[in-house]
Design a protein around this motif. Sequence first.
Motif, PDB file in Angstrom:
ATOM      1  N   GLY A 105       0.802  -1.210   0.000  1.00 16.24           N
ATOM      2  CA  GLY A 105       0.000   0.000   0.000  1.00 16.24           C
ATOM      3  C   GLY A 105       0.837   1.263   0.000  1.00 16.24           C
ATOM      4  N   ALA A 106       1.810   1.342   0.929  1.00 12.06           N
ATOM      5  CA  ALA A 106       2.657   2.541   1.034  1.00 12.06           C
ATOM      6  C   ALA A 106       3.957   2.387   0.266  1.00 12.06           C
ATOM      7  CB  ALA A 106       2.947   2.839   2.503  1.00 12.06           C
ATOM      8  N   GLY A 107       4.664   1.266   0.490  1.00 13.08           N
ATOM      9  CA  GLY A 107       5.947   1.080  -0.171  1.00 13.08           C
ATOM     10  C   GLY A 107       5.833   1.087  -1.682  1.00 13.08           C
ATOM     11  N   ARG A 108       4.868   0.332  -2.212  1.00 19.00           N
ATOM     12  CA  ARG A 108       4.649   0.276  -3.658  1.00 19.00           C
ATOM     13  C   ARG A 108       3.660   1.337  -4.143  1.00 19.00           C
ATOM     14  NH1 ARG A 108       9.092  -2.562  -4.723  1.00 19.00           N
ATOM     15  NH2 ARG A 108       8.936  -4.799  -4.306  1.00 19.00           N
ATOM     16  N   VAL A 109       3.143   2.130  -3.205  1.00 20.56           N
ATOM     17  CA  VAL A 109       2.249   3.249  -3.510  1.00 20.56           C
ATOM     18  C   VAL A 109       0.984   2.772  -4.253  1.00 20.56           C
ATOM     19  CG1 VAL A 109       2.201   5.676  -4.191  1.00 20.56           C
ATOM     20  CG2 VAL A 109       4.400   4.556  -3.861  1.00 20.56           C
ATOM     21  N   LEU A 110       0.410   1.691  -3.758  1.00 22.39           N
ATOM     22  CA  LEU A 110      -0.834   1.192  -4.344  1.00 22.39           C
ATOM     23  C   LEU A 110      -2.068   1.729  -3.618  1.00 22.39           C
ATOM     24  CD1 LEU A 110       0.019  -2.578  -4.978  1.00 22.39           C
ATOM     25  CD2 LEU A 110      -0.044  -0.707  -6.638  1.00 22.39           C
ATOM     26  N   GLY A 111      -1.865   2.278  -2.424  1.00 20.40           N
ATOM     27  CA  GLY A 111      -2.989   2.770  -1.635  1.00 20.40           C
ATOM     28  C   GLY A 111      -3.335   1.811  -0.510  1.00 20.40           C
ATOM     29  N   GLY A 112      -3.145   2.270   0.726  1.00 21.73           N
ATOM     30  CA  GLY A 112      -3.343   1.403   1.878  1.00 21.73           C
ATOM     31  C   GLY A 112      -4.764   0.901   2.025  1.00 21.73           C
ATOM     32  N   ASP A 135       9.391  -1.447  16.078  1.00 22.87           N
ATOM     33  CA  ASP A 135       9.746  -0.275  15.283  1.00 22.87           C
ATOM     34  C   ASP A 135      11.247  -0.051  15.311  1.00 22.87           C
ATOM     35  OD1 ASP A 135       9.464   2.153  13.830  1.00 22.87           O
ATOM     36  OD2 ASP A 135       9.591   3.257  15.727  1.00 22.87           O
ATOM     37  N   LEU A 136      11.844  -0.061  14.133  1.00 24.02           N
ATOM     38  CA  LEU A 136      13.286   0.149  14.023  1.00 24.02           C
ATOM     39  C   LEU A 136      13.568   1.016  12.810  1.00 24.02           C
ATOM     40  CD1 LEU A 136      16.148  -0.518  15.078  1.00 24.02           C
ATOM     41  CD2 LEU A 136      16.154  -2.455  13.513  1.00 24.02           C
ATOM     42  N   HIS A 137      13.888   2.278  13.054  1.00 22.39           N
ATOM     43  CA  HIS A 137      14.158   3.207  11.951  1.00 22.39           C
ATOM     44  C   HIS A 137      15.365   2.766  11.138  1.00 22.39           C
ATOM     45  CE1 HIS A 137      14.055   6.958   9.760  1.00 22.39           C
ATOM     46  NE2 HIS A 137      15.321   7.151  10.028  1.00 22.39           N
ATOM     47  N   GLU A 153      13.653  -6.419   0.719  1.00 17.28           N
ATOM     48  CA  GLU A 153      14.793  -5.892   1.473  1.00 17.28           C
ATOM     49  C   GLU A 153      15.663  -4.987   0.613  1.00 17.28           C
ATOM     50  OE1 GLU A 153      15.204  -9.824   4.386  1.00 17.28           O
ATOM     51  OE2 GLU A 153      16.545  -9.543   2.678  1.00 17.28           O
ATOM     52  N   ALA A 154      15.695  -5.253  -0.685  1.00 12.80           N
ATOM     53  CA  ALA A 154      16.553  -4.497  -1.593  1.00 12.80           C
ATOM     54  C   ALA A 154      15.846  -3.296  -2.218  1.00 12.80           C
ATOM     55  CB  ALA A 154      17.054  -5.423  -2.706  1.00 12.80           C
ATOM     56  N   ALA A 155      14.672  -2.937  -1.718  1.00 10.92           N
ATOM     57  CA  ALA A 155      13.852  -1.927  -2.379  1.00 10.92           C
ATOM     58  C   ALA A 155      14.354  -0.499  -2.197  1.00 10.92           C
ATOM     59  CB  ALA A 155      12.406  -2.024  -1.901  1.00 10.92           C
ATOM     60  N   GLY A 156      15.231  -0.243  -1.253  1.00 13.52           N
ATOM     61  CA  GLY A 156      15.794   1.098  -1.111  1.00 13.52           C
ATOM     62  C   GLY A 156      15.272   1.858   0.089  1.00 13.52           C
ATOM     63  N   ASP A 157      16.013   2.928   0.462  1.00 10.77           N
ATOM     64  CA  ASP A 157      15.711   3.673   1.686  1.00 10.77           C
ATOM     65  C   ASP A 157      14.366   4.383   1.635  1.00 10.77           C
ATOM     66  OD1 ASP A 157      18.110   2.833   2.712  1.00 10.77           O
ATOM     67  OD2 ASP A 157      19.183   4.705   2.243  1.00 10.77           O
ATOM     68  N   ASP A 158      14.028   4.996   0.514  1.00 10.75           N
ATOM     69  CA  ASP A 158      12.744   5.702   0.418  1.00 10.75           C
ATOM     70  C   ASP A 158      11.576   4.745   0.595  1.00 10.75           C
ATOM     71  OD1 ASP A 158      14.074   8.052   0.018  1.00 10.75           O
ATOM     72  OD2 ASP A 158      13.793   8.079  -2.160  1.00 10.75           O
ATOM     73  N   PHE A 159      11.676   3.589  -0.013  1.00  5.08           N
ATOM     74  CA  PHE A 159      10.650   2.557   0.123  1.00  5.08           C
ATOM     75  C   PHE A 159      10.457   2.194   1.590  1.00  5.08           C
ATOM     76  CE2 PHE A 159       9.541  -1.909   0.576  1.00  5.08           C
ATOM     77  CZ  PHE A 159       8.476  -2.083  -0.297  1.00  5.08           C
ATOM     78  N   HIS A 160      11.553   1.918   2.289  1.00  6.45           N
ATOM     79  CA  HIS A 160      11.465   1.470   3.686  1.00  6.45           C
ATOM     80  C   HIS A 160      11.023   2.603   4.614  1.00  6.45           C
ATOM     81  CE1 HIS A 160      12.783  -2.654   3.179  1.00  6.45           C
ATOM     82  NE2 HIS A 160      13.622  -2.209   2.269  1.00  6.45           N
ATOM     83  N   ALA A 161      11.332   3.835   4.259  1.00  9.06           N
ATOM     84  CA  ALA A 161      10.834   4.968   5.045  1.00  9.06           C
ATOM     85  C   ALA A 161       9.318   5.068   4.934  1.00  9.06           C
ATOM     86  CB  ALA A 161      11.498   6.263   4.570  1.00  9.06           C
ATOM     87  N   ARG A 162       8.781   4.855   3.741  1.00 12.39           N
ATOM     88  CA  ARG A 162       7.324   4.859   3.566  1.00 12.39           C
ATOM     89  C   ARG A 162       6.675   3.713   4.334  1.00 12.39           C
ATOM     90  NH1 ARG A 162       8.880   5.859  -1.800  1.00 12.39           N
ATOM     91  NH2 ARG A 162       8.335   3.732  -2.470  1.00 12.39           N
ATOM     92  N   VAL A 163       7.329   2.566   4.338  1.00 10.94           N
ATOM     93  CA  VAL A 163       6.807   1.403   5.064  1.00 10.94           C
ATOM     94  C   VAL A 163       6.728   1.694   6.557  1.00 10.94           C
ATOM     95  CG1 VAL A 163       7.348  -0.964   5.783  1.00 10.94           C
ATOM     96  CG2 VAL A 163       7.526  -0.314   3.371  1.00 10.94           C
ATOM     97  N   ARG A 164       7.807   2.248   7.111  1.00 16.55           N
ATOM     98  CA  ARG A 164       7.821   2.545   8.545  1.00 16.55           C
ATOM     99  C   ARG A 164       6.747   3.569   8.905  1.00 16.55           C
ATOM    100  NH1 ARG A 164      10.638   6.405  12.041  1.00 16.55           N
ATOM    101  NH2 ARG A 164      10.670   5.521  14.139  1.00 16.55           N
ATOM    102  N   GLU A 169       1.387   4.871  11.376  1.00 19.55           N
ATOM    103  CA  GLU A 169       0.038   5.399  11.175  1.00 19.55           C
ATOM    104  C   GLU A 169      -1.017   4.342  11.497  1.00 19.55           C
ATOM    105  OE1 GLU A 169      -0.030   6.803   7.187  1.00 19.55           O
ATOM    106  OE2 GLU A 169       1.116   8.641   7.637  1.00 19.55           O
ATOM    107  N   LEU A 170      -0.768   3.104  11.110  1.00 23.53           N
ATOM    108  CA  LEU A 170      -1.690   2.019  11.434  1.00 23.53           C
ATOM    109  C   LEU A 170      -1.815   1.842  12.939  1.00 23.53           C
ATOM    110  CD1 LEU A 170      -0.564  -0.602   8.769  1.00 23.53           C
ATOM    111  CD2 LEU A 170      -2.831   0.450   8.920  1.00 23.53           C
ATOM    112  N   ALA A 171      -0.684   1.878  13.625  1.00 22.58           N
ATOM    113  CA  ALA A 171      -0.694   1.707  15.076  1.00 22.58           C
ATOM    114  C   ALA A 171      -1.419   2.844  15.773  1.00 22.58           C
ATOM    115  CB  ALA A 171       0.734   1.592  15.597  1.00 22.58           C
TER     116      ALA A 171
END
Length: 203
Positions: A105-112, A135-137, A153-164, A169-171
């Motif tokens: 939803g967030a990492g691939r930007v499909l919509g949560g 939670d681990l930044h 795991e190889a998707a990149g820093d921006d991807f993982h920042a969106r995931v975190r 937000e879910l929590a």
Amino acid sequence: MPGLFITFEGGDGSGKSTQSALLTEWLESLGRTVVLSREPGGTDLGLELREIVLHRRGHIAPRAEALIYAADRAHNIATRVRPALERGDIVVQDRYLDSSVAYQGAGRVLGGAEVRELSLWATEGLLPDLTILLDLHEGQDRLADRTRYDRLEAAGDDFHARVREAYLELAAAEPQRFLVLDARDSIENIAARIRSRVQPLLG
């Protein structure tokens, strides 16, 4: 259902597997029957889907990726998790629908919202009794010594920042379901806080 459904969420390298194992060991020491599962890969079909979605060479379209995870989830819940909960067992699972909301939803930007609805349809609306978010930044730091990354795991820093950010937000939206813990804390302290949260749920 008479059972208890507990899920672990968090970025790659946050310690989910370690804490899942420790919680399972503690619950079994109390005489409880525990089914330990994971997504993807909690069933024989899931293992095949896991290999496709995480280790297949070449591009997988984001929507196809989300649908593969949903297929794995539908089968896992129908054949493994729901029967265990109906027996009164405790299911401890590494990743569930919140992972899809965060990663696809967030990492691939499909919509949560859309991804969540897909998972709820696949599982007939089953939600965990408790979701533990580790939670681990700096999650990628714990993966530095791995010689092989999977596709996420190889998707990149921006991807993982969106995931975190999506996880947090879910929590925040469901504080009654989530327990958010700093994954940089010691393994012992994290395990103790998890046990404290789970104890009242055991009845």
